[in-house]
Write a protein that holds these residues in place. Sequence first.
Motif, short mmCIF file in Angstrom:
data_model
loop_
_atom_site.label_atom_id
_atom_site.label_comp_id
_atom_site.label_asym_id
_atom_site.label_seq_id
_atom_site.Cartn_x
_atom_site.Cartn_y
_atom_site.Cartn_z
N TYR A 171 0.87 -1.19 0.00
CA TYR A 171 0.00 0.00 0.00
C TYR A 171 0.90 1.23 0.00
O TYR A 171 1.79 1.36 0.85
CB TYR A 171 -0.93 0.01 1.21
CG TYR A 171 -2.01 -1.05 1.14
CD1 TYR A 171 -3.29 -0.74 0.70
CD2 TYR A 171 -1.74 -2.38 1.49
CE1 TYR A 171 -4.28 -1.72 0.61
CE2 TYR A 171 -2.72 -3.36 1.40
CZ TYR A 171 -4.00 -3.02 0.97
OH TYR A 171 -4.96 -3.98 0.88
N THR A 172 0.65 2.10 -0.95
CA THR A 172 1.47 3.30 -1.11
C THR A 172 0.60 4.52 -0.87
O THR A 172 -0.45 4.67 -1.52
CB THR A 172 2.08 3.38 -2.51
OG1 THR A 172 2.83 2.19 -2.76
CG2 THR A 172 3.00 4.58 -2.64
N CYS A 173 1.05 5.37 0.02
CA CYS A 173 0.39 6.64 0.29
C CYS A 173 1.10 7.72 -0.51
O CYS A 173 2.32 7.86 -0.42
CB CYS A 173 0.42 6.96 1.78
SG CYS A 173 -0.23 8.60 2.18
N ILE A 174 0.35 8.47 -1.31
CA ILE A 174 0.91 9.55 -2.13
C ILE A 174 0.30 10.86 -1.65
O ILE A 174 -0.92 11.07 -1.77
CB ILE A 174 0.60 9.35 -3.62
CG1 ILE A 174 1.05 7.96 -4.07
CG2 ILE A 174 1.25 10.43 -4.46
CD1 ILE A 174 0.63 7.64 -5.49
N ALA A 175 1.14 11.72 -1.11
CA ALA A 175 0.72 13.05 -0.70
C ALA A 175 1.29 14.04 -1.70
O ALA A 175 2.50 14.15 -1.83
CB ALA A 175 1.20 13.36 0.70
#
Length: 1269
Positions: free
Chosen positions: A686-690
């Motif tokens: 799971y990759t969080c992109i801000a």
Amino acid sequence: MRRLAARGAAGDAGEAAAPAADRTDCARGRGRSPWRLIDLCAIWDSGVVLPAADWKGPSSGVAGRRLNKAEVLSSVQKAQFQRLEAARLRGPGSRERGPVLRMAGQQPPPGVLAALLLCLLSLGGAIEIPMDLSQPPTITKQSVKDHIVDPRDNILIECEAKGNPAPSFHWTRNSRFFNIAKDPRVSMRRRSGTLVIDFRSGGRPEEYEGEYQCFARNKFGTALSNRIRLQVSKSPLWPKENLDPVVVQEGAPLTLQCNPPPGLPSPVIFWMSSSMEPITQDKRVSQGHNGDLYFSSVMLPDMQTDYSCNARFHFTHTIQQKNAFTLKVLTTRGVAERTPSFMYPQGTASSQMVLRGMDLLLECIASGVPTPDIAWYKKGGDLPSDKAKFENFNKALRITNVSEEDSGEYFCLASNKMGSIRHTISVRVKAAPYWLDEPKNLILAPGEDGRLVCRASGNPKPTVQWMVNGEPLQSAPPNPNREVAGDTIIFRDTQISSRAVYQCNTSNEHGYLLANAFVSVLDVPPRMLSPRNQLIRVILYNRTRLDCPFFGSPIPTLRWFKNGQGSNLDGGNYHVYENGSLEIKMTRKEDQGIYTCVATNILGKAENQVHLEVKDPTRIYRMPEDQVAKRGTTVQLECRVKHDPSLKLTVSWLKDDEPLYVGNRMKKEDESLTIFGVAERDQGSYTCIASTELDQDLAKAYLTVLADQATPTNRLAALPKGRPDRPRDLELTDLAERSVRLTWIPGDDNNSPITDYVVQFEEDQFQPGVWHDHSKFPGSVNSAILHLSPYVNYQFRVIAVNEVGSSHPSLPSERYRTSGAPPESNPADVKGEGTRKNNMEITWTPMNATSAFGPNLRYIVKWRRRETREAWSNVTVWGSRHVVGQTPVYVPYEIRVQAENDFGKGPEPDTVIGYSGEDYPRAAPTDVKIRVLNSTAVSLQWNRVYSDTVQGQLREYRAYYWRESSLLKNLWVSQKRQQASFPGDRLRGVVSRLFPYSNYKLEMVVVNGRGDGPRSETKEFATPEGVPSAPRRFRVRQPNLEMIHLEWDHPEHPNGILTGYTLKYVAFNGTKVGKQIVENFSPNQTKFTMQRADPVSRYRFTLSARTQVGSGEAATEESPAPPNEAYTNNQADIATQGWFIGLMCAIALLVLILLIVCFIKRSRGGKYPVREKKDVPLGPEDPKEEDGSFDYSDEDNKPLQGSQTSLDGTIKQQESDDSLVDYGEGGEGQFNEDGSFIGQYTVKKDKEETEGNESSEATSPVNAIYSLA
């Protein structure tokens, strides 16, 4: 969990927020393409384009966030993308996973390369004339010189140009005017010179082959395109042929020729079987560059398939197949081994020519059994490692981008175990023309001078031809303001009438170059070409560029100012390019403001303003963690972000690098992602992109889902422990002036928890390559804030520590240079000392990299005489010493050394007291008094000298003394000078270790740092008698067992008048010692003979000399041992040694054992007579014989099963211990279970029975043994 390093920004100068801003080259905006311009202008110097990830969700088009590292921005980005690619390649089993990135190996879209090219041209190219001003034509687009077209399509020959007024176009074909109007198939595009030849209504494309050239003309001149050679692609059919089977002997070489039909362009050749299976190629079987298939040696398995040559043609995308070859291999008993021989090229030498910039391909294919190995060499040098690569199993050497230094002789060496051969290839490098100085458009004001330069090189050297408006310069009207000097045209006092387009054509036998350059004469005041009051937004600590395109004639000068005040911005953190762009190498908060560019020439000035806003970077400060969850439970992944509040933040999630669909089991909040009722399909990354419109940050975690019955096991319990693996993927974030956040990924702890992390740093200015400890952190963290010193180019690495030991250091991080500041300390260990009598050398310990705080570290050295109130003298020094000259002798000075760099001065330094140089003392000690203490020592006393006569620091008083003579007549003495030192300001001392009974002389001096002063008055004194030294060469001789002779010499140092000698001796024998006897001799006696009391004892002699003071040192000797005594002592000594006693006991024990063995042997048997009557069978018991002997009988002598019997049924008499010779005659021998002989020996048939009985006892080996016993 790891923070991913795909970070970028929307253009190097940020995003132009003004709605009406017409943004220029270096793309200040966001597109929907997965490729983005990531700081193209910021990384133009490295030539590296780093595209963004190919997201397919809301974040599409957002490049990776750039690091806040100004000087090495491009290298930082490249390292980050490499880490992402490496993480992707590690696959799903790794904890570091990143989105699939398009790296440099993938061909970028044309727009990216075009934008990069525009950026490069915008920074270093010539100034363009605005299109609203009159100007000659300029070719902007044209087809390639060798233009090959597909015969199935319409023909398009491009030619586009710009100019004011708009140019008109015409063409030539094969150097003759091409009348387009007469050919209905040919047309020209509107407002363009591009030719379109339409074949929809029929016609053959081959009819239009030839050489075309485009002319673009307006009233100011004519520009020319290249000569475009139009050719129609050809893909001829393969001629049909019937191929007979190829018969070849096993182990022989073979070449299958392809001979493809000639095509345009040349087809791609490959070999397959008739069933379209590719032919496996290896070191033995491979395809040559000419398309032929070479067998170094044919083997039997080569018959299992057929071989067909295939040609693929580019434009038609068709593959033509040649009829297949079949092989018939004749086998032999064995394949004979052969030395190598070359199949291609033939012979031992060949030559090859290649053009500069092309690829050189050298090929050597050899036959032989075993298959030869190929090696490549260059005579007189090494192969160019950066350009050379081996192909086709080392049979081909390719050198890319050939240059003149690649010419020479190359040779290939083919070798196997049978031998080797080589082939030499002579390579000549020629060159088509290439530019050294391409002519550029010349914009002049009336009356100005200028020049056009056309310099090219090649081999052979190219010729240069000048044209004007498409005509040879020789036939053009004369121009008095123009002068041609070879490759240069010089213009003087140009006027409006001088406007024209000049062509430079440089050519040799290998090609040509054609360049257009116009001369435009204009009188234009400065003008700005970009919209006014642009707003540029940029991320903190990024490199940015502010554009200010301008024009004017004469060419204006451009200057930049900030906030309407201050001096011209150029140097330090700023750099102004030729086109007027202002680069800020590292953007800080204080760089925010209004920047004004002012262009000025003699006709006026123009200005424009750019508003720069500096934004905080987007950072994920609470990253999602790797988690292991049971099926059906709830999992929450955190992603907390810090960003600039003025920018809109978007948080999105990826699963396994694809956009995450948030269904009813998931809840996406601003700072987390919650998954309810976790199932097996939820497992993954799971990759969080801000992201904002300017930058983004990524963080990734992996979720593992366990079945209900799964219970985690402690896998570490039984595994061996080891040192941890090195940390990896170091990343620098939160870059500030005095701190930086370092993040790393821990390596495997190898079953022993990591207890500490040691962070080390290296800087490249003062001690490059030397690593220093920076700080230490607990093993539970993988991110830390490091406090830094200003203006240090840091590089970090991390070492993990557990109870077993330390890991190897991690790979270094990217470098980060902190901004500068004035020094906060001054150099230490400041000293002032004179090296000569009229100077003072001021020295100090130079400051290291972490205390320099800025460039050009230097030292302000100040000094003045102490207590004189005179003004300070000062000098700036770059080293670590300064010499002050013309100083008085040994006076105190106040000294200050202050550090300074380009950012300012350090704090006020402390004052240190130093002294100028010393001179020799001017006075000697006075009133020196000597008092004799004993025969070897005297005491001294003197008056001190005045301090002003010392002329330096008083180190010591020193006495020089020497032995003048001995009080004994005719005794030679050494007069070597000796010294005794008395440190400090003392008034008395003692001189010891003198010789007794001698005359001495003594002088005193004062000593300072320079040396000795004058000597005092010489004093004389005598030492009294002392005891003598030992007699010399004391010798003891024993001519026989009755007397002993003693001899000696006088002492070396009598130390007085000798009064005699004393001899003491005592007899001893082993541990027995007799009574001591004393003899006194006169001083002249040096011999003595004594009678032995007994011939066995030895004597110990002690001899000393005497003076009136007493006896001196004694000499000791012993008499030699008599021979018989030595023997006796040796016997006595051996008899008392433990090893001797043990040896004797062992021998006695061995003799006893032998006697016991002999007794046992004799008791086992006695007399063994043979029975006289052999026909009497042996019974279980035998009576004793009359003679008292008994017959040996036991179970072994009973008849055995299988024994031979006589014809009447009786058992033959057994010859119990018969001769082994009889046994050797044959018969069956019997054996016990242990394998020993027990039975009868077969009796020879021709042997008399009586002979057997008579010889039984005599020949039995058993009896023989017992007879010995």
